[in-house]
Design a protein around this motif. Structure first.
Motif, PDB file in Angstrom:
ATOM      1  N   ASP A   1      18.630  53.776   8.477  1.00  0.00           N
ATOM      2  CA  ASP A   1      19.000  53.915   9.458  1.00  0.00           C
ATOM      3  C   ASP A   1      20.384  53.539  10.476  1.00  0.00           C
ATOM      4  OD1 ASP A   1      16.383  56.982  11.638  1.00  0.00           O
ATOM      5  OD2 ASP A   1      18.084  57.007   9.426  1.00  0.00           O
ATOM      6  N   SER A   2      19.813  52.513  11.182  1.00  0.00           N
ATOM      7  CA  SER A   2      21.249  52.288  11.684  1.00  0.00           C
ATOM      8  C   SER A   2      21.785  51.715  11.331  1.00  0.00           C
ATOM      9  CB  SER A   2      20.229  51.127  12.795  1.00  0.00           C
ATOM     10  OG  SER A   2      19.465  50.704  11.686  1.00  0.00           O
ATOM     11  N   VAL A   3      21.441  51.357   9.942  1.00  0.00           N
ATOM     12  CA  VAL A   3      22.852  50.670   9.074  1.00  0.00           C
ATOM     13  C   VAL A   3      23.605  51.867   8.917  1.00  0.00           C
ATOM     14  CG1 VAL A   3      23.291  49.359   6.330  1.00  0.00           C
ATOM     15  CG2 VAL A   3      21.366  48.554   8.864  1.00  0.00           C
ATOM     16  N   LEU A   4      23.313  52.796   8.324  1.00  0.00           N
ATOM     17  CA  LEU A   4      24.143  54.247   7.523  1.00  0.00           C
ATOM     18  C   LEU A   4      25.083  54.426   8.897  1.00  0.00           C
ATOM     19  CD1 LEU A   4      24.550  55.908   5.393  1.00  0.00           C
ATOM     20  CD2 LEU A   4      23.132  56.661   6.732  1.00  0.00           C
ATOM     21  N   LEU A   5      24.175  54.681  10.016  1.00  0.00           N
ATOM     22  CA  LEU A   5      24.442  55.385  11.399  1.00  0.00           C
ATOM     23  C   LEU A   5      26.160  54.174  10.896  1.00  0.00           C
ATOM     24  CD1 LEU A   5      24.962  57.459  12.936  1.00  0.00           C
ATOM     25  CD2 LEU A   5      23.709  55.970  14.317  1.00  0.00           C
ATOM     26  N   ALA A   6      25.520  52.353  11.848  1.00  0.00           N
ATOM     27  CA  ALA A   6      26.462  51.050  11.849  1.00  0.00           C
ATOM     28  C   ALA A   6      27.808  50.956  10.747  1.00  0.00           C
ATOM     29  CB  ALA A   6      26.013  49.880  11.716  1.00  0.00           C
ATOM     30  N   VAL A   7      27.475  51.887   9.291  1.00  0.00           N
ATOM     31  CA  VAL A   7      28.505  51.491   8.733  1.00  0.00           C
ATOM     32  C   VAL A   7      29.328  52.207   8.248  1.00  0.00           C
ATOM     33  CG1 VAL A   7      28.935  51.301   5.438  1.00  0.00           C
ATOM     34  CG2 VAL A   7      27.310  49.916   6.977  1.00  0.00           C
ATOM     35  N   THR A   8      29.074  53.788   8.840  1.00  0.00           N
ATOM     36  CA  THR A   8      29.532  55.064   9.264  1.00  0.00           C
ATOM     37  C   THR A   8      30.371  54.697  10.168  1.00  0.00           C
ATOM     38  OG1 THR A   8      27.769  55.874   8.463  1.00  0.00           O
ATOM     39  CG2 THR A   8      29.701  58.174   9.638  1.00  0.00           C
ATOM     40  N   GLY A   9      30.181  54.236  11.356  1.00  0.00           N
ATOM     41  CA  GLY A   9      30.964  53.924  12.495  1.00  0.00           C
ATOM     42  C   GLY A   9      32.223  52.717  12.184  1.00  0.00           C
ATOM     43  N   GLY A  10      31.598  51.846  11.470  1.00  0.00           N
ATOM     44  CA  GLY A  10      32.358  50.841  10.951  1.00  0.00           C
ATOM     45  C   GLY A  10      33.848  50.798  10.430  1.00  0.00           C
ATOM     46  N   LEU A  11      33.290  51.746   9.405  1.00  0.00           N
ATOM     47  CA  LEU A  11      34.634  52.180   8.271  1.00  0.00           C
ATOM     48  C   LEU A  11      35.318  53.441   9.440  1.00  0.00           C
ATOM     49  CD1 LEU A  11      32.475  53.527   4.868  1.00  0.00           C
ATOM     50  CD2 LEU A  11      34.230  51.814   5.495  1.00  0.00           C
ATOM     51  N   LEU A  12      35.057  54.229  10.777  1.00  0.00           N
ATOM     52  CA  LEU A  12      35.783  54.540  10.474  1.00  0.00           C
ATOM     53  C   LEU A  12      36.013  53.548  11.714  1.00  0.00           C
ATOM     54  CD1 LEU A  12      36.796  57.875  11.787  1.00  0.00           C
ATOM     55  CD2 LEU A  12      34.872  57.491  13.395  1.00  0.00           C
ATOM     56  N   GLY A  13      36.162  53.035  12.451  1.00  0.00           N
ATOM     57  CA  GLY A  13      36.275  52.078  13.066  1.00  0.00           C
ATOM     58  C   GLY A  13      37.718  51.146  12.483  1.00  0.00           C
ATOM     59  N   VAL A  14      37.213  50.904  11.304  1.00  0.00           N
ATOM     60  CA  VAL A  14      38.134  49.842  11.075  1.00  0.00           C
ATOM     61  C   VAL A  14      39.486  50.814  10.236  1.00  0.00           C
ATOM     62  CG1 VAL A  14      38.375  48.587   8.796  1.00  0.00           C
ATOM     63  CG2 VAL A  14      36.654  48.029   9.620  1.00  0.00           C
ATOM     64  N   GLY A  15      39.620  51.562  10.072  1.00  0.00           N
ATOM     65  CA  GLY A  15      40.140  53.196   9.833  1.00  0.00           C
ATOM     66  C   GLY A  15      41.506  52.936  10.807  1.00  0.00           C
ATOM     67  N   LEU A  16      40.660  52.946  11.967  1.00  0.00           N
ATOM     68  CA  LEU A  16      41.297  53.571  13.158  1.00  0.00           C
ATOM     69  C   LEU A  16      42.121  51.755  13.770  1.00  0.00           C
ATOM     70  CD1 LEU A  16      39.385  56.048  15.199  1.00  0.00           C
ATOM     71  CD2 LEU A  16      41.168  56.219  13.947  1.00  0.00           C
ATOM     72  N   ALA A  17      42.035  50.672  13.405  1.00  0.00           N
ATOM     73  CA  ALA A  17      42.157  49.495  14.057  1.00  0.00           C
ATOM     74  C   ALA A  17      43.305  49.028  13.678  1.00  0.00           C
ATOM     75  CB  ALA A  17      40.821  48.375  12.714  1.00  0.00           C
ATOM     76  N   PRO A  18      43.993  49.669  12.166  1.00  0.00           N
ATOM     77  CA  PRO A  18      46.021  49.338  12.320  1.00  0.00           C
ATOM     78  C   PRO A  18      46.363  49.829  13.497  1.00  0.00           C
ATOM     79  CG  PRO A  18      44.591  49.886  10.470  1.00  0.00           C
ATOM     80  CD  PRO A  18      43.203  49.974  10.927  1.00  0.00           C
ATOM     81  N   LEU A  19      45.996  50.910  14.098  1.00  0.00           N
ATOM     82  CA  LEU A  19      46.225  51.941  14.632  1.00  0.00           C
ATOM     83  C   LEU A  19      46.407  50.859  15.932  1.00  0.00           C
ATOM     84  CD1 LEU A  19      45.523  55.347  14.428  1.00  0.00           C
ATOM     85  CD2 LEU A  19      47.694  55.079  14.258  1.00  0.00           C
ATOM     86  N   ALA A  20      44.888  50.204  16.634  1.00  0.00           N
ATOM     87  CA  ALA A  20      45.164  50.189  17.866  1.00  0.00           C
ATOM     88  C   ALA A  20      45.949  48.805  18.298  1.00  0.00           C
ATOM     89  CB  ALA A  20      43.819  48.880  18.221  1.00  0.00           C
ATOM     90  N   LEU A  21      45.675  47.470  16.377  1.00  0.00           N
ATOM     91  CA  LEU A  21      46.567  46.943  16.129  1.00  0.00           C
ATOM     92  C   LEU A  21      47.883  47.166  16.774  1.00  0.00           C
ATOM     93  CD1 LEU A  21      45.239  44.655  13.083  1.00  0.00           C
ATOM     94  CD2 LEU A  21      46.375  44.476  15.181  1.00  0.00           C
ATOM     95  N   GLN A  22      48.728  48.215  15.846  1.00  0.00           N
ATOM     96  CA  GLN A  22      49.938  48.271  16.139  1.00  0.00           C
ATOM     97  C   GLN A  22      50.525  48.501  17.817  1.00  0.00           C
ATOM     98  OE1 GLN A  22      51.151  52.331  14.253  1.00  0.00           O
ATOM     99  NE2 GLN A  22      52.371  50.459  12.591  1.00  0.00           N
ATOM    100  N   ALA A  23      49.492  48.953  18.366  1.00  0.00           N
ATOM    101  CA  ALA A  23      49.435  49.745  19.454  1.00  0.00           C
ATOM    102  C   ALA A  23      49.637  47.957  20.178  1.00  0.00           C
ATOM    103  CB  ALA A  23      48.645  49.968  20.108  1.00  0.00           C
ATOM    104  N   LEU A  24      48.912  46.962  20.378  1.00  0.00           N
ATOM    105  CA  LEU A  24      48.636  45.905  20.704  1.00  0.00           C
ATOM    106  C   LEU A  24      49.559  44.858  20.536  1.00  0.00           C
ATOM    107  CD1 LEU A  24      45.211  45.135  19.244  1.00  0.00           C
ATOM    108  CD2 LEU A  24      45.728  44.696  22.357  1.00  0.00           C
TER     109      LEU A  24
END
Lengths: 111, 900
Positions: free
Chosen positions: B421-444
């Motif tokens: 359960d928690s790994v599935l949730l975490a990996v989904t959240g992780g994929l979403l997070g890593v997908g959004l990370a470039p945007l955050a990186l650009q802002a930084l």
């Protein structure tokens, strides 16, 4: 009274299946019958371990399966030996021969 | 691999097996019946012989897909279905993990690129920086760790420790590839640069040892791969073409290998020039062989098996001998005995430099580590949040779990399912997070300085980021799932079926601990945010000390266009005069050095006001035109501003003058009349203080916004001195001013580029980049953290209220007041908040020491700040807890009792 049948170890079952299938393609029931015949009821093949063994050998790529019309007219799943299977069979026969001669040597020593 | 494919084909496989077994059984039954066995008996015997159809099926299934893999895939499917059925839970959990993982991945990527990442060269771990520690008795220009060129050549002979040694200096120059001239970044490098680094050419050749000695007329350059692709379109005939560096023609002899961007992550050069052509790249520079001029960084490749400590110890004897010899060489200035002592106490330092040399790294290391720590806290919070959510969900699934236990599932099997359960949730959240990370990186990355010079920072998803994100997600998943999983395994069927009663106290206690921890983490982040915001606002309030309304600054560098110093001076003065005629400009002034760029012209000075005193620290100096202080709105505290007579050339008027600031007076002329005292640049024994102080100005920021330094100003002389920066008070819009200035500059020299143009407000903002970054990010973190904790707190209190509805109903029926009921519920919340604060405050005090260097005007353990932050969080938390508490007190007793 015939001597009680001894169970056949898994590795040997695989080898025997390959041998039977090497002569001609056969379906699961035929293989079971052949095993009975050949061993003249000396070796007991647990039929429950036959199908897992067949699928395992198929997964390993040593035998391949095909649905064909059987002798009764119904369709059955026929297994035949692949080239890799032929090589494996040769290897197994060789190591089996070496094993048995080694065991014989040990027994002779003992005497 | 094949097994995973089998998972997707399982329906076909099952059907095939059924047919196969069916056939086998039918044949056996037929055979038995032929032998005379009745059908029923035959059927029974056949099934017995095969050992039970279900058994066979299970064993074959194990062949198709190993047991644990199959269980795992079932678990994932079950988890996914469960999550889709409770969308709000899933959304909150996935979003909090995405936030935590995405932020951490983005900042880690930045930390990696700026601080950790080794250069893409051969065996970067063997590279070392060689630096002079002590008093070099030399003048310097450039960034950090500066050495002279001759010492680099000397070190090249130290081949017992170094396989090779090179030197390089970063510079800006005017580049023309046939069309317009524009400023470009370049590196001046010794012939050993490319060979020692192990970087080859994509086309042609790189600069080699043979380029250290040619005549200037065959000046060669190597261009970067990116420049070759973007400017020349990857033209294969680029070798032999000429381009103009500071109006000097140079031949392109090669293109550097792809992916090589120099050794400074903050400044990417477009071309490399050999040191033999340094006088062309640096106008007016002829001190290549001067041992007392420091302007390059020296790096070396250690021999295999030699450590930096060994190399350092090994070169020390040679270095000391060199120190001695240098004092006897011509060009060594007379120095005081004290300074001589410091000179001889110098050592040569060898430090690892696998990441190259970068002032960017130096400036941003600390803030980035602070941010990474902050994201770590945020991620921890997100995991806690998810764990709390899982526990809440778990208590709703108690019946289901207990039934499964009763049906024979082992606790570890249940635990594995919860973990899935928690790994599935975490990996989904992780994929979403890593997908959004470039945007955050650009802002930084937008916070990091990048002028004409690009930095090598990238905002894309690369495999390292992905791998890091995945690892983080799995850890986050395991962490957040661990407590609920361990907890669930311990439940017994009877306990859980007996739903009435006190409720599952074990689960609630864990949730309360989680909420207390969340509040602690949030408080730490909020304290951090308040500290950084206060630092920034203090700096902004203090201001630069001058009036920045409508103030615009731009720069020119005519010497890079081939002008000699007197020619440049005449040009600049002509432009300065022209500026006064522009309708878009109200007033203007020229300076030798730009303000607030984190760099300045500085030196020690000698002060004579009766007795000679050498300054204790360096004085920041600049040269300005008359009217500068008035233009900037800086108050003249005593004396007068410069006039035109002061700006006349030395020949006509030998009395040189200067204006100092209040800090200078306070430190060196306290109690005396500053006007009339004499100063001079330099603090050697032969320094002659002959410059008269004629004015004192109020303090303002010159080098950067934080400093309170001593400053001295000189007039720009008319004939042989020129500034490079203009400051103008605009009357129109920025655009109008730019057009006007462009026209004026073009009239004076059409091929002279403007090196920079911006409003001074923007410059102030830029100089506070790291403060702004910390303030913005930490506030964002603080807000997220508070929201997450409040959601957790609300959840727990609301749950407890529902569990205790019956009890509260009875109390109200027996006469409890609203107030006492509220207090009964709030007591829990207060306990959690107090526990959280008790953990957070000492932790914040301890961690505060680490961020001290980033603060301004406020100490890390400032009680007002701690108080503000705590008050903020506590009041928000109490409000969050009050909502369910209020609802509890409004419970109708009869309804509550009827709930049974």
């Amino acid at each position: 009274m015939p001597s009680p049948r001894f169970p056949i170890p898994q590795g040997t079952l695989d080898m025997l299946i390959l041998q039977i299938v090497s002569l001609a393609p056969a379906h699961g029931y035929a293989i079971a019958q052949r095993l009975e015949q050949i061993s003249k009821s000396v070796v007991q093949v647990n039929q429950g371990s036959l199908y897992p063994a067949l699928h395992r050998l198929e997964q390993k790529g040593w035998i391949s399966a095909e649905w064909k019309e059987s002798e009764t007219g119904r369709e059955a799943k026929f297994y035949s030996l692949t080239r890799a299977g032929r090589k494996q069979l040769a290897v197994e026969k060789d190591s089996w021969a070496r094993l048995t001669s080694a065991v014989k040597l040990i027994f002779n020593e003992g005497q | 691999m094949r097994q995973l494919l089998n998972w997707f084909r399982r329906r076909d496989l099952e059907r095939g097996l059924d047919r196969e077994l069916q056939y086998h059984l039918e044949r056996r039954i037929a055979d038995l019946m032929r032998e005379g066995v009745p059908e029923g008996e035959a059927r029974r015997r056949a099934v017995l012989e095969i050992g039970g159809v279900t058994q066979v099926r299970e064993e074959v299934r194990d062949v198709w897909l190993t047991r644990w893999l199959r269980d795992f895939l079932y678990d994932l499917r079950f988890s996914a279905r469960g999550f889709l059925q409770s969308p709000s839970f899933t959304a909150i959990a996935v979003l909090s993990l995405a936030l935590g993982i995405g932020a951490t991945a983005a900042i880690y990527s930045l930390v990696d690129q700026v601080i950790l990442h080794a250069l893409p060269v051969r065996e970067p771990e063997r590279l070392a920086l060689i630096d002079w520690e002590g008093d070099p008795v030399a003048t310097a220009f450039g960034s950090w760790n500066l050495m002279s060129y001759p010492i680099c050549r000397d070190l090249q002979q130290q081949d017992r420790f170094f396989e090779g040694v090179f030197c390089r200096a970063a510079t800006l120059l005017n580049l023309s590839t046939g069309g317009d001239t524009e400023p470009a970044a370049a590196e001046i490098v010794s012939g050993t640069y490319f060979p020692v680094l192990g970087v080859g050419a994509a086309l042609g050749r790189v600069i080699g040892i043979e380029d250290d000695r040619p005549p200037i007329s065959s000046a060669v350059v190597v261009i970067s791969y990116d420049f070759w692709k973007t400017r020349f379109g990857g033209d294969p005939d680029i070798i032999g073409r000429k381009l103009f560096v500071n109006r000097n023609p140079m031949t392109i002899v090669g293109v550097a290998a792809a992916g090589f961007r120099g050794i400074d992550v903050g400044e990417v050069p477009v071309l490399w020039i050999p040191t033999s052509a340094s006088s062309l790249a640096l106008p007016g520079f002829s001190d290549l062989l001067d041992r007392r001029k420091r302007w390059t960084q020296v790096l070396g490749r250690l021999r295999p098996g030699v450590s930096t400590a060994q190399a350092q110890a090994g070169v020390q004897p040679w270095f000391r001998a060199m120190l001695e010899e240098d004092t006897r060489r011509p060009g060594f200035p007379p120095v005081t005995a004290e300074r001589r002592r410091r000179y001889f106490a110098s050592i040569l330092q060898v430090t690892p430099a696998s990441q190259g040399h970068s002032p960017l790294r130096r400036q941003w290391s600390q803030p980035l580590w602070v941010l990474l720590a902050g994201t770590g806290v945020l991620l921890g919070l997100a995991c806690l949040n998810v764990a709390g959510l899982f526990l809440a969900r778990g208590s709703a699934r108690v019946r289901e779990i207990s039934t499964r236990l009763a049906l024979g599932a082992s606790p570890s099997r249940i635990g594995r399912q919860l973990l899935a359960d928690s790994v599935l949730l975490a990996v989904t959240g992780g994929l979403l997070g890593v997908g959004l990370a470039p945007l955050a990186l650009q802002a930084l990355i937008a916070f990091l300085p990048s002028d004409t010079v690009a930095n090598a920072l990238k905002a894309g998803i690369d495999s390292r980021l992905l791998g890091f994100g995945f690892l983080l997600s799995v850890c986050a998943g395991l962490l957040s799932g661990l407590a609920p999983a361990l907890h669930a395994g311990r439940k017994s069927l009877i306990d859980s079926l007996r739903e009435r009663g006190g409720g599952a106290f074990g689960g609630v206690r864990l949730r309360k601990i989680i909420v207390a921890l969340q509040i602690a983490f949030s408080l730490i982040l909020v304290i951090g945010a308040v500290l950084f915001v206060r630092s920034l606002t203090t700096l902004l309030d203090k201001g630069p000390g001058f009036n920045t309304t409508n103030l615009i600054s731009f720069g020119l560098d005519p010497r890079r266009n081939g002008y000699s110093t007197p020619q440049a001076s005449r040009l600049m003065h002509r432009i300065y005069d022209e500026l006064r005629t522009s309708p878009a400009i109200a007033a203007s002034s020229m300076l030798r050095n730009q303000l607030l760029i984190g760099g300045s012209w500085k030196n020690h000075m000698t002060v004579d006001a009766g007795e000679r005193v050498a300054t204790v620290r360096v004085v920041h100096m600049n040269a300005v035109t008359p009217g500068f202080f008035d233009l900037m709105g800086i108050r003249m505290v005593a004396g007068r501003d410069f006039n035109d007579r002061d700006a006349s050339p030395i020949g006509e008027n030998t009395d040189r003058v200067a204006i100092v600031n209040q800090a200078f007076v306070r430190r060196y002329l306290a109690g005396r009349n500053p006007l009339g005292a004499r100063i001079c640049s330099g603090a050697g024994p032969d320094a002659k203080p002959n410059i008269e102080i004629v004015g004192v100005v109020a303090n303002f920021s010159y080098h950067d916004m934080r400093e309170e330094s001593e400053q001295a100003y000189f007039p720009i002389f008319d004939s042989h001195d020129s500034g490079s920066s203009f400051y103008v008070r605009a009357r129109g819009t920025s655009e109008q001013v730019l057009q006007s200035i462009r026209a004026i500059v073009r009239k004076a020299d059409p091929s002279l580029p403007i090196t920079y143009f911006r409003t001074v407000n923007e410059q102030v903002s830029r100089s506070l980049n790291s403060e702004r970054l910390l303030a913005t990010i930490s506030t964002a973190f603080g807000v997220f953290a508070v929201v997450l904790s409040l959601v957790g707190l609300y959840g727990v209190i609301a749950y407890v209220v529902t569990q205790r509805t019956r009890e509260l109903g009875i109390r109200i029926a027996l006469g409890a007041t609203r107030g006492s009921t509220i207090w009964l519920v709030l007591r829990d919340a207060v306990a959690m908040i107090a526990a959280g604060a008790a953990i957070a405050l000492p932790a914040a005090a301890a961690l505060g020491r680490l961020v001290e260097s980033q603060l301004f005007g406020v100490k890390a353990s400032d009680p007002i700040t701690l108080g503000e932050a705590t008050l903020l969080l506590v009041s928000a938390a109490l409000v969050a807890a009050l909502i369910p508490a209020w609802r509890a007190s409004s419970v109708n007793p009869t309804d509550a009792l009827r709930l049974e």
